[in-house]
Every structure is written in structure tokens, then in C-alpha cells.
Design a protein around this motif. Sequence first.
Motif, PDB file in Angstrom:
ATOM      1  N   THR A   1       0.948  -1.165   0.024  1.00 23.09           N
ATOM      2  CA  THR A   1      -0.128   0.069  -0.095  1.00 23.09           C
ATOM      3  C   THR A   1       0.877   1.173  -0.107  1.00 23.09           C
ATOM      4  O   THR A   1       0.544   2.175  -0.749  1.00 23.09           O
ATOM      5  CB  THR A   1      -0.843  -0.071   1.319  1.00 23.09           C
ATOM      6  OG1 THR A   1      -1.700  -1.151   1.230  1.00 23.09           O
ATOM      7  CG2 THR A   1      -1.950   1.287   1.206  1.00 23.09           C
TER       8      THR A   1
ATOM      9  N   ASP B   1      -8.977  -2.569  -1.883  1.00 25.50           N
ATOM     10  CA  ASP B   1      -7.585  -2.282  -2.478  1.00 25.50           C
ATOM     11  C   ASP B   1      -7.801  -1.646  -3.820  1.00 25.50           C
ATOM     12  O   ASP B   1      -8.628  -2.189  -4.881  1.00 25.50           O
ATOM     13  CB  ASP B   1      -6.712  -3.464  -2.629  1.00 25.50           C
ATOM     14  CG  ASP B   1      -5.308  -3.162  -2.834  1.00 25.50           C
ATOM     15  OD1 ASP B   1      -5.278  -3.017  -4.170  1.00 25.50           O
ATOM     16  OD2 ASP B   1      -4.311  -3.254  -2.162  1.00 25.50           O
TER      17      ASP B   1
ATOM     18  N   ASP C   1      -4.353  -3.508  -6.525  1.00 26.64           N
ATOM     19  CA  ASP C   1      -3.667  -4.933  -6.941  1.00 26.64           C
ATOM     20  C   ASP C   1      -4.367  -5.265  -8.188  1.00 26.64           C
ATOM     21  O   ASP C   1      -5.657  -5.372  -8.292  1.00 26.64           O
ATOM     22  CB  ASP C   1      -4.176  -5.719  -5.928  1.00 26.64           C
ATOM     23  CG  ASP C   1      -3.448  -6.838  -5.734  1.00 26.64           C
ATOM     24  OD1 ASP C   1      -2.479  -7.134  -6.626  1.00 26.64           O
ATOM     25  OD2 ASP C   1      -3.846  -8.061  -5.054  1.00 26.64           O
TER      26      ASP C   1
ATOM     27  N   HIS D   1      -5.944  -8.946   1.492  1.00 30.32           N
ATOM     28  CA  HIS D   1      -5.802  -7.607   1.631  1.00 30.32           C
ATOM     29  C   HIS D   1      -6.181  -6.857   3.034  1.00 30.32           C
ATOM     30  O   HIS D   1      -5.287  -6.236   3.615  1.00 30.32           O
ATOM     31  CB  HIS D   1      -6.670  -6.584   0.617  1.00 30.32           C
ATOM     32  CG  HIS D   1      -6.285  -6.839  -0.941  1.00 30.32           C
ATOM     33  ND1 HIS D   1      -7.201  -6.835  -2.037  1.00 30.32           N
ATOM     34  CD2 HIS D   1      -5.234  -7.155  -1.241  1.00 30.32           C
ATOM     35  CE1 HIS D   1      -6.583  -7.047  -2.888  1.00 30.32           C
ATOM     36  NE2 HIS D   1      -5.421  -7.144  -2.898  1.00 30.32           N
TER      37      HIS D   1
END
Length: 412
Positions: free
Chosen positions: A250, A272, A275, A302
Amino acid sequence: MTGRTFCTRCLYGSDHPLGITFDSEGVCSGCRVHEEKDFLDWGERWRELELLVKPYRSPSGATYDCIVPVTGAYDSYFLIHLVRERLQMNPLVVSYNTYYNTPLGIRNLAHLRDRFDVDMLTQHVNPVSVKRLTRQTLKQLGSVYWQALAGHTVFPVQTAVRMNIPLIIWGPHQGVEQVGMYSHLDNVEMSRRYRKEHDLMGHEAGDLLQSFSDLRDQDVWQFRYPEDRELHRIGVRGIYLSNFVRWDPTAQHRFMVRERGFKSARLARTFDAYDHVESYVYGGFHDWLKMCKRGYSRVLDHACREIRHKRLSRQSAIALVRKYEFVAPPHMDLLADWLGAQTSALWLVADRFRSPKSWRARDLRDWSFQGWSAELGDASVDESAWIGDEPTSSLNLDRADRFITVGRGYPY
């Protein structure tokens, strides 16, 4: 009850496909190895990396020092940033075309090539063979992503042998990051065995050739791993940068958005925004198949990552998982069209691979979910909940963009 045990810190269960253990406090091996990130001397680790790569540098600077595999998303930008700008190496960047491209992924890949001023080699396997292979792995393994994983992990190795470039530099080791399969100090390297057992679900390319299949050797030879004698002749080795850098996807993505123009997008089945934005299948039907087979999906991965980095509480993580995991996978029509199948057929195959440990059939199309999130207890979003990053773009995948295969140059 399924008899699963869950980590008292993150959300991973005892039936994790990569293997996981728990200590006397109920904390999983993945969380324990993650703790190394807070006490290792990463400056010293970086110096070890510099010494490791030194013998591979081209004295003249006229040839490539290493090979770096990229996808156009995931950790590609940060990986090239470390190799090109911090290690000051001259990499040959390689990319395998999965045929699941999004316009944003193609833009990110082309932008990476231009912004970091690198040479890039892309492999485009005959799409007729790739489709035939994908139909076979979907029926046999419940996977539409076998070819993508096989291509991404073998094309760099094939290129290393073919072009006599012994060093391959990968990003994170999935087994270390998720379940603590090794310590960072083990300096584990890429191996044929790990690729087969975990990336390829125990099946090499040749294993898919069966008498009742229409697959031919000419459909799979591009995915065969080089022979050991070829690897030893060149001295091929693959190192993972996550052993030498405090890996935090992140934070790294935010840095690349700010400094290098990487673009993110809102994804349907997770909070997220970074990704695998290059693929309309990875976070879609591929992720749905994962939940059918394993009882959990990518959003839980995640959530565990964010718990470990202390950006998300456990209760809020559970709430986010439950919010996203049953969102219908998008772009099913594009995948079915590309495969030459009916969308209904894809759903039927997914149903056939539902694990009896995580699902109970109430009737033909009605299933009761007993997977991981169903056993994780109460969930509520508190003030430490993940509020999400504002995406800098969108996937923008419409019918006019389907089946895009080749990238093009993009302006800054």
C-alpha cells in the motif's frame, strides 16, 4: 463446525493453501514473520543486496545486468524503481501477455517503460493455444489463471537462459508475505518446485496433456520450465527484493502514484485500489473461483495485510471482507466471449469446484456459505476502518476494448 483455527491477530485460517502454523498465543506464522519487518536492520539488508548483485553488473554498461518480470500493476513500478534508480542497474524488463488486459493496465505498462527508460520484451503466445489451455485448466483445475501464472513465472527464466542473463529479480515472495513460509533472513530464492506446487497448483505444462483432452504439445511447450542443465550452465537464480526491503504494497503504491504516475482504479471485489488493475479476470472470476475452492477471496488477503501494517482493526477487516466477497465478479461476458463459452457454463464450472468444507447446497443453485468469514465472529466498522484511497483512474473496460493484446506508447 469445520474444525478450522483462525489467527487471533489476522484473519487467516488453518486450512490456508500455502500452509500455516499457530503458536501458543494463537498467532499465525505469517504474523510472526511479519514482525521481522519492525526489528530487522533494513539498511544492512540493503547493503547485503548491493553486494549480492555486484558480480552481475555489466562492466561496460552495454549489456543487461538482470531480468525483471512485470505485469503493469501489482508491484511492477516499485520493483523497477528499486532496480533502476536505487540499485542503478540496467534491467531487461519482461512481461507475459495474459490476454486479460485492461486499458489501464496497458497504459501503466507502457508508462512504466517510458518513465523508467527501460527496454521491455513481451511474450505473446498464440492465443488459440492459450484459449485451448485455459478451457482445459478450467475444467481440470478450476482455474482460468493457470496460463497467466505459468507464463509470468516461466518467461523470465526462459529469457535468462536464451539471452545468458543469470540474475532475475522478483518482488515479494507470496509464501513469506502471507503465511511466513520462510524468514526474511533465509534469503529464499525462486525455485522450480515452489512454482509447481503453489503457483501452478501442482501441475506442470506436460501434466495437462491427457488422452481425453484436445490439448497438444504445441499448446503447452511455451510454458515448460528450462532443464536443470540449462539453468546450471547459465547460473540462473531468482532473488526476491522483499527479503531486502521492508515490503509494504500500500505504501509503495501510494509512492508510485505520487512520484511515477502509476494509476489506480476502484475494483469490484476489494477495497484495495491497486492490486492487479491490469487484469479484468484476476479480481473477477479468478477470485470467485478462489472463494469457491478455498472458502475465502482476495479481499481477505488485503485485509490481513492491512491488519499487520496496523492500518486496519480486526473487526473492521472482517466487516470489509463481508462487504466485498459476495460482489458478483465483473466482465463475465468478456471472459465467456473470449473463451467461446456461455456465461452460464462458467458459473456451472465454478459450482462444481465449491469445497464441501465451505459450502452446502440447499438446491441446484442455492448455496449456504460456511467459509472463513462466516466463522470469524462479530464485525463492526470502527474509527480505525479503512476509508480507502481515491482511485486516480478507472478500468474503463467496455465492449470496444475487449481482447486488447498489444500496448502502445502513452504521453506523460
